[in-house]
Write a protein that holds these residues in place. Structure first.
Motif, PDB file in Angstrom:
ATOM      1  N   VAL A   5       0.839  -1.191   0.000  1.00  0.00           N
ATOM      2  CA  VAL A   5       0.000   0.000   0.000  1.00  0.00           C
ATOM      3  C   VAL A   5       0.881   1.252   0.000  1.00  0.00           C
ATOM      4  O   VAL A   5       0.628   2.205  -0.753  1.00  0.00           O
ATOM      5  N   GLU A   6       1.912   1.274   0.818  1.00  0.00           N
ATOM      6  CA  GLU A   6       2.822   2.422   0.851  1.00  0.00           C
ATOM      7  C   GLU A   6       3.493   2.633  -0.501  1.00  0.00           C
ATOM      8  O   GLU A   6       3.648   3.767  -0.958  1.00  0.00           O
ATOM      9  N   LYS A   7       3.872   1.548  -1.152  1.00  0.00           N
ATOM     10  CA  LYS A   7       4.505   1.633  -2.470  1.00  0.00           C
ATOM     11  C   LYS A   7       3.536   2.229  -3.493  1.00  0.00           C
ATOM     12  O   LYS A   7       3.910   3.083  -4.307  1.00  0.00           O
ATOM     13  N   ILE A   8       2.292   1.814  -3.446  1.00  0.00           N
ATOM     14  CA  ILE A   8       1.272   2.354  -4.352  1.00  0.00           C
ATOM     15  C   ILE A   8       1.072   3.845  -4.093  1.00  0.00           C
ATOM     16  O   ILE A   8       1.038   4.649  -5.031  1.00  0.00           O
ATOM     17  N   PHE A   9       0.962   4.237  -2.825  1.00  0.00           N
ATOM     18  CA  PHE A   9       0.763   5.645  -2.483  1.00  0.00           C
ATOM     19  C   PHE A   9       1.950   6.491  -2.963  1.00  0.00           C
ATOM     20  O   PHE A   9       1.771   7.591  -3.491  1.00  0.00           O
ATOM     21  N   LYS A  10       3.159   5.988  -2.788  1.00  0.00           N
ATOM     22  CA  LYS A  10       4.341   6.730  -3.230  1.00  0.00           C
ATOM     23  C   LYS A  10       4.366   6.873  -4.750  1.00  0.00           C
ATOM     24  O   LYS A  10       4.711   7.926  -5.275  1.00  0.00           O
ATOM     25  N   ALA A  11       3.986   5.823  -5.455  1.00  0.00           N
ATOM     26  CA  ALA A  11       3.953   5.884  -6.924  1.00  0.00           C
ATOM     27  C   ALA A  11       2.905   6.879  -7.395  1.00  0.00           C
ATOM     28  O   ALA A  11       3.149   7.662  -8.333  1.00  0.00           O
ATOM     29  N   GLU A  12       1.729   6.870  -6.762  1.00  0.00           N
ATOM     30  CA  GLU A  12       0.672   7.813  -7.130  1.00  0.00           C
ATOM     31  C   GLU A  12       1.092   9.248  -6.821  1.00  0.00           C
ATOM     32  O   GLU A  12       0.859  10.151  -7.640  1.00  0.00           O
ATOM     33  N   ALA A  13       1.687   9.473  -5.670  1.00  0.00           N
ATOM     34  CA  ALA A  13       2.147  10.815  -5.302  1.00  0.00           C
ATOM     35  C   ALA A  13       3.213  11.308  -6.279  1.00  0.00           C
ATOM     36  O   ALA A  13       3.193  12.468  -6.705  1.00  0.00           O
TER      37      ALA A  13
END
Length: 136
Positions: A5-13
């Motif tokens: 989830v953190e990886k997805i959030f960082k990619a989206e940001a």
């Protein structure tokens, strides 16, 4: 799971931070204000596929916040729905590739009916035919 989830959030940001901020935003807002709130027209959004879903969501969001807006399916426009366009309206088209045939055909029809209606373009390709031929 937490790491994913953190990886997805960082990619989206990161993706959001890489969206170029240009004078086009101010120009688009000015066109929306002028055509909808001054000239009493409406914002008409359009797109095919996923872009169409986004255009539909944009139209409903604008409408719910006091800016009259409607979604026009580009294929349906060719079969009678183009009548939704009126002279004081503003058209916003979304195409990731900037080469969507149905959007190109919609713009051809719009130009024959109301050539003065301005068009806001949202595309993922600034060098696409769609981005090159329109003003915003």
């Amino acid at each position: 799971m937490k790491e994913k989830v953190e990886k997805i959030f960082k990619a989206e940001a990161s993706a959001i931070m890489n969206i170029p901020v240009t004078d086009s935003y101010e120009k688009a807002v000015g066109l929306i204000y002028e055509h909808v709130h001054v000239k009493k027209g409406k914002l008409v959004t359009s797109g095919m596929g996923k872009a169409g879903q986004m255009a539909h969501d944009i139209a409903t969001t604008f409408s719910s916040t006091g800016t009259p807006s409607v979604f026009l399916h580009p294929s349906e426009a060719q079969h009678g729905d183009l009548g939704v366009l009126q002279e004081n309206d503003l058209l916003m088209v979304i195409s990731n590739s900037g080469k969507t045939r149905e959007i190109d055909e919609l713009l051809f029809l719009k130009n024959n009916l109301f050539p003065a209606i301005p068009v806001i373009v949202i595309t993922g390709s600034e060098n696409s035919p769609l981005a090159q031929r329109l003003i915003v």
